[in-house]
Scaffold this motif. Structure first.
Motif, mmCIF file in Angstrom:
data_model
loop_
_atom_site.group_PDB
_atom_site.id
_atom_site.type_symbol
_atom_site.label_atom_id
_atom_site.label_comp_id
_atom_site.label_asym_id
_atom_site.label_seq_id
_atom_site.Cartn_x
_atom_site.Cartn_y
_atom_site.Cartn_z
ATOM 1 N N LEU A 1 0.844 -1.199 0.000
ATOM 2 C CA LEU A 1 0.000 0.000 0.000
ATOM 3 C C LEU A 1 0.879 1.248 0.000
ATOM 4 C CD1 LEU A 1 -2.843 1.282 0.236
ATOM 5 C CD2 LEU A 1 -2.520 1.202 2.726
ATOM 6 N N ALA A 2 0.766 2.050 -1.056
ATOM 7 C CA ALA A 2 1.497 3.315 -1.139
ATOM 8 C C ALA A 2 0.639 4.438 -0.557
ATOM 9 C CB ALA A 2 1.856 3.621 -2.591
ATOM 10 N N TYR A 3 1.295 5.463 -0.036
ATOM 11 C CA TYR A 3 0.548 6.619 0.459
ATOM 12 C C TYR A 3 1.408 7.868 0.338
ATOM 13 C CZ TYR A 3 3.234 6.302 4.821
ATOM 14 O OH TYR A 3 4.248 6.260 5.750
ATOM 15 N N GLU B 1 2.387 -4.096 3.568
ATOM 16 C CA GLU B 1 3.600 -3.286 3.536
ATOM 17 C C GLU B 1 3.247 -1.857 3.139
ATOM 18 O OE1 GLU B 1 7.846 -2.896 1.086
ATOM 19 O OE2 GLU B 1 6.508 -4.604 0.716
ATOM 20 N N LEU B 2 3.636 -0.893 3.969
ATOM 21 C CA LEU B 2 3.394 0.516 3.681
ATOM 22 C C LEU B 2 4.583 1.108 2.935
ATOM 23 C CD1 LEU B 2 1.782 1.815 7.002
ATOM 24 C CD2 LEU B 2 0.680 1.638 4.764
ATOM 25 N N ILE B 3 4.273 1.877 1.879
ATOM 26 C CA ILE B 3 5.317 2.508 1.077
ATOM 27 C C ILE B 3 4.985 3.991 0.961
ATOM 28 C CG2 ILE B 3 6.532 2.510 -1.128
ATOM 29 C CD1 ILE B 3 5.425 -0.327 -1.596
ATOM 30 N N GLN B 4 5.811 4.852 1.583
ATOM 31 C CA GLN B 4 5.584 6.293 1.451
ATOM 32 C C GLN B 4 6.210 6.780 0.147
ATOM 33 O OE1 GLN B 4 7.023 8.843 4.610
ATOM 34 N NE2 GLN B 4 5.353 10.283 4.229
ATOM 35 N N ALA C 1 3.485 8.706 -7.144
ATOM 36 C CA ALA C 1 2.483 7.681 -6.830
ATOM 37 C C ALA C 1 1.819 7.061 -8.061
ATOM 38 C CB ALA C 1 1.429 8.263 -5.881
ATOM 39 N N PRO C 2 1.305 7.833 -9.030
ATOM 40 C CA PRO C 2 0.640 7.209 -10.174
ATOM 41 C C PRO C 2 1.544 6.250 -10.949
ATOM 42 C CG PRO C 2 0.110 9.545 -10.091
ATOM 43 C CD PRO C 2 1.206 9.315 -9.105
ATOM 44 N N GLY C 3 2.800 6.646 -11.190
ATOM 45 C CA GLY C 3 3.721 5.781 -11.922
ATOM 46 C C GLY C 3 4.014 4.495 -11.175
ATOM 47 N N ALA D 1 -2.051 -0.918 -4.363
ATOM 48 C CA ALA D 1 -2.995 0.199 -4.308
ATOM 49 C C ALA D 1 -2.292 1.344 -3.600
ATOM 50 C CB ALA D 1 -4.278 -0.191 -3.575
ATOM 51 N N GLY D 2 -2.890 2.530 -3.678
ATOM 52 C CA GLY D 2 -2.245 3.669 -3.036
ATOM 53 C C GLY D 2 -3.202 4.826 -2.808
ATOM 54 N N PHE D 3 -2.917 5.601 -1.779
ATOM 55 C CA PHE D 3 -3.641 6.839 -1.530
ATOM 56 C C PHE D 3 -2.920 7.953 -2.279
ATOM 57 C CE2 PHE D 3 -4.710 4.332 2.269
ATOM 58 C CZ PHE D 3 -6.094 4.386 2.179
ATOM 59 N N VAL D 4 -3.630 8.616 -3.185
ATOM 60 C CA VAL D 4 -3.040 9.651 -4.038
ATOM 61 C C VAL D 4 -3.788 10.962 -3.852
ATOM 62 C CG1 VAL D 4 -2.344 7.922 -5.740
ATOM 63 C CG2 VAL D 4 -4.540 9.084 -6.000
ATOM 64 N N ARG D 5 -3.171 12.028 -4.348
ATOM 65 C CA ARG D 5 -3.832 13.335 -4.350
ATOM 66 C C ARG D 5 -4.314 13.642 -5.765
ATOM 67 N NH1 ARG D 5 -3.519 16.423 0.135
ATOM 68 N NH2 ARG D 5 -2.037 15.750 1.738
ATOM 69 N N LEU D 6 -5.595 13.943 -5.888
ATOM 70 C CA LEU D 6 -6.162 14.315 -7.181
ATOM 71 C C LEU D 6 -5.915 15.803 -7.426
ATOM 72 C CD1 LEU D 6 -9.575 12.412 -6.989
ATOM 73 C CD2 LEU D 6 -7.422 11.636 -8.004
ATOM 74 N N PRO D 7 -5.806 16.209 -8.694
ATOM 75 C CA PRO D 7 -5.958 15.385 -9.900
ATOM 76 C C PRO D 7 -4.669 14.634 -10.247
ATOM 77 C CG PRO D 7 -5.582 17.663 -10.507
ATOM 78 C CD PRO D 7 -5.646 17.640 -9.013
ATOM 79 N N ILE D 8 -4.842 13.465 -10.887
ATOM 80 C CA ILE D 8 -3.723 12.692 -11.408
ATOM 81 C C ILE D 8 -4.056 12.275 -12.839
ATOM 82 C CG2 ILE D 8 -3.004 11.754 -9.167
ATOM 83 C CD1 ILE D 8 -4.466 9.158 -9.950
#
Length: 264
Positions: free
Chosen positions: A12-14, A37-40, A46-48, A57-64
């Motif tokens: 999980l990315a964040y 596993e957490l990945i900062q 994040a999108p790439g 999966a990952g928590f991202v900031r929009l817009p992407i």
């Protein structure tokens, strides 16, 4: 699982400012056999990372850039202006973009707000990171508008922040590769959306719900077998005595049917 099989792992990315702790705890409670596993990662990276399958999966900031990515918007953050504690803005509860028109505002290269027309006066140079911009604010060189979670992340005792009413806001979303919607991703989506462990929409709930149905069907089959066995025994007994099961069960032994005889 054989010795050659790799145990499952959910990556999980964040991005900075997101605190995934509550969702991680629920995952550990519901799926203790699958480590998380957490990945900062930075907002820009994040999108790439998700497209390259370096995270499930990952928590991202929009817009992407949504190319090949699915995303579920979760919440919107308040935008705030970071100022020194002795700045005039610190004396009010909130400000507008117009109130900042005469201020030097930093727009770092990792800025996550989707500016159409940034307020204030631009700085001579753009700081490389939000952390660098915060240092410049502390030095009294200018101000910085960021999502509230980033202001908290880079908190300093000599700085404070106030909400800005009419500037872009940052939205947080859960994202993953479109063609990699695995069972683990579905499980995590359910957790983030607040579904319970017994929700009918979850794959685990469906699997757990199928077991009682199977037991019920098995019990019904066993009950039918017992009834058939009892009927067979009853028929065998009736054949040996010359009476039908119906006659044996209806009325006193030896009772005759028909009209009663008249006494002479």
């Amino acid at each position: 699982m054989t010795g050659s099989e790799v145990p499952p792992l959910f990556r999980l990315a964040y991005v900075p400012g997101v605190t995934p702790g509550k969702w991680v705890r629920i995952w550990q409670e519901r799926l203790p056999g699958i480590p998380l596993e957490l990945i900062q990662v930075t907002a820009a990276e994040a999108p790439g990372m998700l497209r390259r399958r370096e995270a499930d999966a990952g928590f991202v900031r929009l817009p992407i850039d949504r190319t090949a990515l699915s995303a579920i918007p979760l919440y919107t953050e308040t935008s705030v202006v970071v100022v020194p504690k002795d700045h005039v803005v610190a004396a009010v509860e909130e400000v507008s973009a117009e109130d900042l028109a005469d201020e030097v505002l930093f727009h770092p290269l990792d800025d996550t707000l989707d500016w159409e027309r940034p307020p204030g006066r631009p700085a001579v140079e753009r700081p490389a990171t939000t952390a660098d911009a915060v240092e410049l604010v502390a030095a009294g060189v200018g101000l910085l508008v960021v999502p509230q979670s980033l202001a908290r992340l880079h908190h300093r005792k000599d700085l404070t922040y106030r909400p800005v009413t009419d500037v872009p806001q940052s939205r947080i979303a859960l994202s993953w590769a479109e063609d990699a919607t695995t069972d683990m991703v579905e499980d995590f989506i359910g957790i983030v959306r607040g579904r319970t462990a017994n929700s009918s929409r979850g794959r685990r709930a469906a699997a757990e719900g199928a077991e009682p149905k199977a037991k019920k069907a098995k019990g019904s089959e066993a009950a039918g077998t017992r009834r058939a066995s009892a009927n067979a025994k009853s028929a065998k007994s009736a054949k040996s005595t010359g009476r039908s099961p119906r006659a044996r069960s209806g009325g006193p032994k030896g009772a005759r049917q028909g009209k009663p005889r008249r006494r002479s």
